[in-house]
Design an enzyme around this catalytic site. Structure first.
Site: not given
Ligand code: BES
Ligand code: MN
Ligand code: ZN
Length: 488
Positions: A265, A339
């Protein structure tokens, strides 16, 4: 927190501050009635004078503070606006009490007396207690000072006590989420569960990395592999119901820090990722409340704990993981880790005999794009169970909204080499493809998935609660458990 009941009047009560609420009439003028009218006459018409001068707002959650009003024992009066009478939103009890007490918590006060004729007394008490607890738990000087003793004008001790239990359980959830990832990691989270279980009365079993390997939790182990803090699965059992009642299963995503892994990230998206264990912390808070309230129901809570980090042993893009239920998963993005953790934990929950499941997860940014920051996304494989959870949320004044689970979203998860891949095609409908992924692991058990990525953690304070962890969905889960007992 201590809450005393009183029958005294607002002008004679011995307190550092008192709180009253005020409605607007349809013509926009504040209505002087109830406790406000008591103050008005004791103070020789001070409130009506302010109202006539246009200095008193009854706008929803506005705050008017009176200092040393005449004829009053208390030196401070806070009047919280309740909006137009007859148009109160159902979450007003929680928010109005929260806003008034949060306003008073800017300095320390030992006795605050509340005169709010709330529709939902338990939620008002819960809101007041949450309102005065902030996120700055590691600061030497806190911004918010929890009130020492709340005093409430009511005779309903039971509702007040329920409000206290709900609030303390939400504070547990909030504290866990607000603590940073150098304090809360899988082992310390598990230790907190054991401690809560000991005092509230539920059993706690912890699976370490060896046990997880023995149990074929290959997806969850891959996510946690590059971390210095190994994964844990916490299983919390509360048996308040009949011996033959199949338990309700509550499953929480507990990613104690989400760096994104190799699909790293950017800094601004990573900085709040201590909150990625909010699902697990919500399950812990709910177990704490359900056991403390001694609800006559069997519930098992699961916290799937792992830290998503980067190292020489990171799981990689293209890796194929074998999940506990046997399905293989091709990794296309290591940031879609929640997931993967839940895939294994949901399988444990199904095999533990849970008749119905709810999982909670800060799962996707896409859910926030769809519903905004304040609403929980609900996805399910069973309409009756979805309705039951929805209505418990509604009754708990928590905001939840359904997202559709059409099979086309699931088709996006086809992999060329494995049974599934861990993301869909492109970003559209990303909350739903995540939901469809989870559905693959519940073996047809009635299941509801709650994506709490938006509401679990706020970057700005609101009128009624500090920024940071919100404790959302604890009240809903308790209400689901209360009804589960009646339905079975
Ligand atoms: N923990 C994050 C989602 C999240 C984002 C929670 C902002 C709280 C605030 C999750 O693990 C994630 O990174 N999801 C990705 C999924 C994608 C790679 C398909 C996302 O939402 O970008
Ligand atoms: Mn994530
Ligand atoms: Zn995550």
């Amino acid at each position: 927190m201590k809450v005393e009941l009183t029958q005294e009047s607002p002008f004679e009560i011995d307190a550092d501050a008192i709180v009253v609420g005020i409605f607007n009439s349809t013509d926009g003028n504040p209505v002087i009635e109830g406790p406000v009218a008591e103050i008005d006459s004791a103070s020789g018409g001070m409130v009506s004078k302010l109202a006539e001068a246009g200095e008193l707002s009854a706008e929803k959650l506005s705050i008017t503070q009176l200092l040393a009003p005449q004829g009053m024992a208390a030196p401070v009066v806070v009047i919280v606006g309740l909006g137009e009478a007859g148009r109160a939103s159902h979450d007003l009890s929680y928010r109005a009490a929260g806003a008034a007490v949060k306003h008073l918590a800017t300095r320390s006060r030992s006795r605050v007396a509340v005169f709010l004729n709330s529709e939902r007394l338990d939620h008002a008490v819960c809101g007041a207690i949450n309102g005065c607890h902030g996120q700055d738990i590691l600061r030497q000087e806190n911004n918010l000072h929890p009130v020492e003793t709340l005093i409430w004008r009511t005779e309903d001790r039971a509702a007040v006590d329920k409000g206290i239990v709900l609030a303390e359980s939400m504070l547990l959830t909030r504290r866990m989420v607000n603590l940073p990832s150098n304090e809360i990691y899988p082992e310390t989270f598990a230790a907190e569960c054991a401690e809560a279980g000991g005092s509230a009365g539920f059993e706690v079993e912890v699976w370490d990395e060896d046990k997880l390997a023995e149990e074929n939790c290959g997806a969850m182990l891959a996510v946690g592999r590059a971390s210095a803090f190994p994964p844990r699965l916490v299983i919390m059992r509360y048996n308040g119901g009949a011996e033959n009642q199949q338990p309700l299963g509550l499953v929480g995503k507990g990613v104690t820090f989400d760096s994104g892994g190799l699909s790293i990230k950017p800094g601004p998206s990573m900085v709040d990722m201590k909150c990625d264990m909010a699902g697990a912390a919500t399950v812990l808070g709910a177990m704490n409340a359900i056991a403390t309230l001694k609800l006559p129901v069997n519930v098992i809570g699961f916290a799937g704990l792992a830290e998503n980090m980067i190292g020489g042993d990171s799981y990689r893009l293209g890796d194929v993981l074998k999940s506990r239920n046997g399905k293989t998963i091709e990794v296309h993005n290591t940031d879609a880790e929640g997931r993967l953790v839940l895939a294994d934990v949901l399988d444990v929950a199904v095999q533990s005999g849970c008749a119905k499941l709810i999982d909670l997860a800060t799962l996707t940014g896409a859910c926030m794009v769809a519903l905004g920051k304040d609403i929980v996304g609900l996805m399910a494989n069973d309409n009756d169970w979805a309705d039951a959870v929805y209505s418990a949320a509604d009754d708990s004044t928590e905001r939840v909204w359904p997202l559709p689970m059409f099979p086309e979203f699931g088709e996006q998860l086809k992999s060329k080499v494995a049974d599934l891949k861990n993301i869909g095609e492109g970003r559209w409908g990303g909350a739903i493809t995540a939901g469809k992924f989870l559905e693959e692991f519940v073996r047809g058990t009635p299941w509801v998935h709650l994506d709490i990525a938006g509401p679990a953690f706020a970057d700005k304070p609101s009128a009624w609660i500090d920024a940071g962890a919100s404790g959302c969905m604890v009240r809903t889960l308790v209400e689901v458990a209360r009804r589960y007992e009646q339905a079975e």
